[in-house]
Each structure stands twice: as structure tokens, then as C-alpha cells.
Design a protein around this motif. Structure first.
Motif, short mmCIF file in Angstrom:
data_model
loop_
_atom_site.label_atom_id
_atom_site.label_comp_id
_atom_site.label_asym_id
_atom_site.label_seq_id
_atom_site.Cartn_x
_atom_site.Cartn_y
_atom_site.Cartn_z
N LYS A 173 -3.89 53.46 -10.62
CA LYS A 173 -2.72 54.29 -10.92
C LYS A 173 -1.47 53.45 -11.18
CE LYS A 173 -4.30 58.17 -8.13
NZ LYS A 173 -4.04 58.99 -6.94
N GLU A 174 -1.57 52.12 -10.92
CA GLU A 174 -0.42 51.22 -11.03
C GLU A 174 0.76 51.79 -10.26
OE1 GLU A 174 -0.06 50.60 -15.30
OE2 GLU A 174 -1.30 48.80 -15.10
N LEU A 175 0.50 52.14 -8.99
CA LEU A 175 1.48 52.82 -8.15
C LEU A 175 1.61 52.12 -6.81
CD1 LEU A 175 3.30 55.39 -7.76
CD2 LEU A 175 1.28 56.44 -6.71
N ILE A 176 2.85 51.76 -6.46
CA ILE A 176 3.17 51.26 -5.13
C ILE A 176 3.80 52.43 -4.39
CG2 ILE A 176 4.60 49.67 -3.79
CD1 ILE A 176 4.57 47.79 -6.22
N ASP B 231 7.70 49.07 6.61
CA ASP B 231 6.71 48.64 7.60
C ASP B 231 5.34 48.49 6.94
OD1 ASP B 231 8.48 48.55 9.76
OD2 ASP B 231 8.19 50.68 10.17
N ILE B 232 5.02 49.44 6.07
CA ILE B 232 3.73 49.45 5.37
C ILE B 232 3.96 49.84 3.92
CG2 ILE B 232 1.47 50.57 5.18
CD1 ILE B 232 1.50 50.97 8.17
N LEU B 233 3.27 49.16 3.03
CA LEU B 233 3.35 49.47 1.61
C LEU B 233 1.93 49.44 1.04
CD1 LEU B 233 6.02 49.90 0.09
CD2 LEU B 233 5.77 47.62 -0.83
N VAL C 118 20.26 52.48 0.95
CA VAL C 118 19.62 53.78 0.80
C VAL C 118 18.45 53.84 1.80
CG1 VAL C 118 18.41 55.37 -0.73
CG2 VAL C 118 20.21 53.88 -1.65
N ASN C 119 18.50 54.80 2.72
CA ASN C 119 17.40 55.05 3.65
C ASN C 119 16.60 56.22 3.09
OD1 ASN C 119 18.10 53.21 5.92
ND2 ASN C 119 19.98 54.42 5.89
N ALA C 120 15.30 56.09 3.02
CA ALA C 120 14.46 57.15 2.46
C ALA C 120 13.25 57.39 3.37
CB ALA C 120 14.00 56.80 1.06
N ARG C 121 12.76 58.63 3.33
CA ARG C 121 11.58 58.99 4.13
C ARG C 121 10.31 58.38 3.56
NH1 ARG C 121 8.07 62.96 3.45
NH2 ARG C 121 9.39 64.09 2.03
N SER C 122 10.24 58.23 2.24
CA SER C 122 9.08 57.65 1.57
C SER C 122 9.51 57.16 0.20
CB SER C 122 7.94 58.68 1.45
OG SER C 122 8.36 59.77 0.66
N MET C 123 8.60 56.46 -0.47
CA MET C 123 8.93 55.95 -1.80
C MET C 123 7.69 55.83 -2.66
SD MET C 123 7.60 52.59 -2.10
CE MET C 123 8.58 51.84 -3.34
N LYS C 124 7.94 55.81 -4.00
CA LYS C 124 6.91 55.53 -4.99
C LYS C 124 7.53 54.65 -6.05
CE LYS C 124 4.34 59.81 -4.48
NZ LYS C 124 3.87 61.05 -5.08
N ASP D 157 -3.50 36.76 5.02
CA ASP D 157 -2.39 36.29 5.85
C ASP D 157 -1.25 35.83 4.95
OD1 ASP D 157 -4.02 36.74 8.02
OD2 ASP D 157 -4.39 34.62 8.45
N HIS D 158 -0.06 36.35 5.20
CA HIS D 158 1.16 36.01 4.48
C HIS D 158 1.03 36.15 2.97
CE1 HIS D 158 1.48 33.83 8.38
NE2 HIS D 158 2.56 34.59 8.41
N PRO D 159 0.68 37.35 2.52
CA PRO D 159 0.55 37.54 1.07
C PRO D 159 1.90 37.56 0.35
CG PRO D 159 0.26 39.63 2.19
CD PRO D 159 0.38 38.58 3.26
N VAL D 160 1.90 37.03 -0.86
CA VAL D 160 3.01 37.15 -1.80
C VAL D 160 2.38 37.73 -3.06
CG1 VAL D 160 4.78 35.95 -3.13
CG2 VAL D 160 4.20 35.16 -0.81
N ILE D 161 2.70 38.99 -3.35
CA ILE D 161 2.11 39.68 -4.49
C ILE D 161 3.18 39.88 -5.55
CG2 ILE D 161 0.82 41.70 -5.27
CD1 ILE D 161 0.18 42.16 -2.24
N THR D 162 2.91 39.44 -6.77
CA THR D 162 3.84 39.62 -7.88
C THR D 162 3.24 40.64 -8.84
OG1 THR D 162 4.58 37.34 -7.65
CG2 THR D 162 5.13 38.46 -9.71
N PHE D 163 3.99 41.72 -9.09
CA PHE D 163 3.56 42.75 -10.03
C PHE D 163 4.33 42.54 -11.33
CE2 PHE D 163 2.80 44.60 -5.87
CZ PHE D 163 1.50 45.07 -6.00
N PHE D 164 3.60 42.56 -12.45
CA PHE D 164 4.20 42.35 -13.76
C PHE D 164 4.37 43.70 -14.45
CE2 PHE D 164 2.07 38.51 -12.47
CZ PHE D 164 3.07 37.57 -12.66
N ILE D 165 5.61 44.01 -14.84
CA ILE D 165 5.96 45.27 -15.47
C ILE D 165 5.74 45.13 -16.98
CG2 ILE D 165 7.76 47.04 -15.61
CD1 ILE D 165 7.00 46.10 -12.71
N ASN D 166 5.43 46.23 -17.65
CA ASN D 166 5.15 46.20 -19.10
C ASN D 166 6.31 45.66 -19.92
OD1 ASN D 166 2.55 47.09 -18.80
ND2 ASN D 166 3.01 49.22 -19.26
N ASP D 167 7.55 45.85 -19.46
CA ASP D 167 8.70 45.37 -20.23
C ASP D 167 8.96 43.87 -20.04
OD1 ASP D 167 9.83 45.17 -17.72
OD2 ASP D 167 11.40 46.65 -18.07
N GLY D 168 8.07 43.20 -19.32
CA GLY D 168 8.22 41.76 -19.11
C GLY D 168 8.84 41.42 -17.78
N GLY D 169 9.30 42.42 -17.04
CA GLY D 169 9.89 42.18 -15.72
C GLY D 169 8.82 42.00 -14.66
#
Length: 191
Positions: free
Chosen positions: A141-144, A133-135, A160-166, A84-96
Motif C-alpha cells: 500500500k506504500e503506507l506508513i 512509539d511505534i510506526l 502538532v500532537n495527534a492521536r494517529s497518523m498516516k 537492531d537500530h534500523p535506519v529506513i529511507t523511503f523514496f517518494i515518487n517526486d524524488g524526495g
């Protein structure tokens, strides 16, 4: 003799009618008990419920992601966590880092897959926001990704409106598929 059969018939009818009335009240009471039980104990369906979760996923490469949530329900037999109400932080290799928030989510522990839905917002460090709506997130694979429409917004007005994303979290690369952009007009466009 006819009176005797009549009395037996009336007695049998009274017994049957009494049995039906008792059965009705017993069935009604059972349904009321079942309803009350469900209302009081429905939160116990998970094997373990934890409030105020703060979890970090560490690997030999360092911290990969962190999860904060109001409530996590763990189902051992399904190897799944509802969040319930997740907050997920992803850490990028460059420190971001990027942060994903939503109303609900689930994590399939055996597969290393996250899914979040309802009011999903991805906040990038540069101020960009992605709405979906869904992610989904594949830990191996370290893929969102999302196979549903998404909207990317920047502070300068670009939409930018897109049909899908990676989004490749290890490299910080965002790919929007079949995108349509609304580019803001700047003062330089009229010179």
C-alpha cells in the motif's frame, strides 16, 4: 531379628538419603549447565544473523526504500527479520525522501510489513520531525501509519500532537488524526 530389621531400615534410610543428596546435586548441576548454555548460545536462535546491513528494495517503479541496520536476525521458519537500530529511507515518487530511525524493528517478509519501535523519529526533507512509539509500513500500500499518539515538530516552533497518523509514501501526503496544535507566536501577531 529386631536388630536385623533395624539394620535393614537404617541401611534403607541411608540409601534413600544418599539418593536424594545425589539427585539434588545432579539437578543443580543441570540448571547451572542450562543457564551457562543459554548465556553462551542465546544469540544463535536466529537462522541467520547479519551485521552491518545495507539493503535496497527495488521495483519496476525504481528504488522504493532502503534499510541500514547494525544487526539483522532472520528467522526462516517464521518468515521474519528482527532488526537492531534500523535506519529506513523511503523514496517518494517526486524524488524526495524521508528517513525513519528507531531502536528496534521487524520485517515480516511474506506480508511486506515493517514495524519499528522505541524512540522512533521520522525526518522529512523540509526539516519536520515526527516522533512515535511505534510506526508501521505496508509495502504493498506504500503506507506508513501509527495507531498510537505521535508528535510532529517544525523548526519554527509548531508542535502538532495527534492521536494517529498516516503517510502515503508514493504521494508524500501526511494525515494527522484528532490533532491539537501549539502554534508559535510571531512578531507580526503583535503589530
Amino acid at each position: 531379628m529386631i536388630n536385623r530389621y533395624k539394620n535393614i531400615l537404617l541401611f534403607s534410610a541411608a540409601v534413600i538419603l544418599s539418593a536424594l543428596v545425589l539427585w539434588y546435586f545432579a539437578a543443580r548441576g543441570k540448571n547451572e549447565f542450562t543457564s551457562a548454555w543459554k548465556q553462551q548460545f542465546m544469540h544463535l536462535r536466529a537462522d541467520l544473523t547479519i551485521e552491518g546491513v545495507d539493503y535496497r528494495r527495488m521495483t519496476p517503479k525504481g528504488q522504493r526504500w532502503g534499510l541500514r541496520a547494525d544487526i539483522v536476525r532472520i528467522y526462516e521458519n517464521r518468515n521474519r527479520m528482527d532488526i537492531d537500530h534500523p535506519v529506513i529511507t523511503f523514496f517518494i515518487n517526486d524524488g524526495g525522501k524521508i528517513t525513519v530511525t528507531s531502536d528496534t524493528g521487524c520485517y515480516q517478509r511474506g506480508k511486506g510489513l515493517f514495524s519499528v519501535e522505541k524512540h522512533v523519529i521520522v525526518r522529512f526533507e523540509n526539516g519536520e520531525r515526527l516522533y512515535a512509539d511505534i510506526l508501521n509500513y505496508d509495502q504493498a500500500k506504500e503506507l506508513i501509519w501509527s495507531d498510537r499518539p505521535v508528535v510532529l515538530k517544525r523548526d519554527d516552533g509548531l508542535v502538532v500532537n495527534a492521536r494517529s497518523m498516516k503517510y502515503q509514501t508514493s504521494r508524500g501526503i501526511l494525515t494527522l488524526t484528532d490533532q491539537e496544535s501549539i502554534i508559535p507566536v510571531s512578531e507580526n501577531d503583535f503589530s
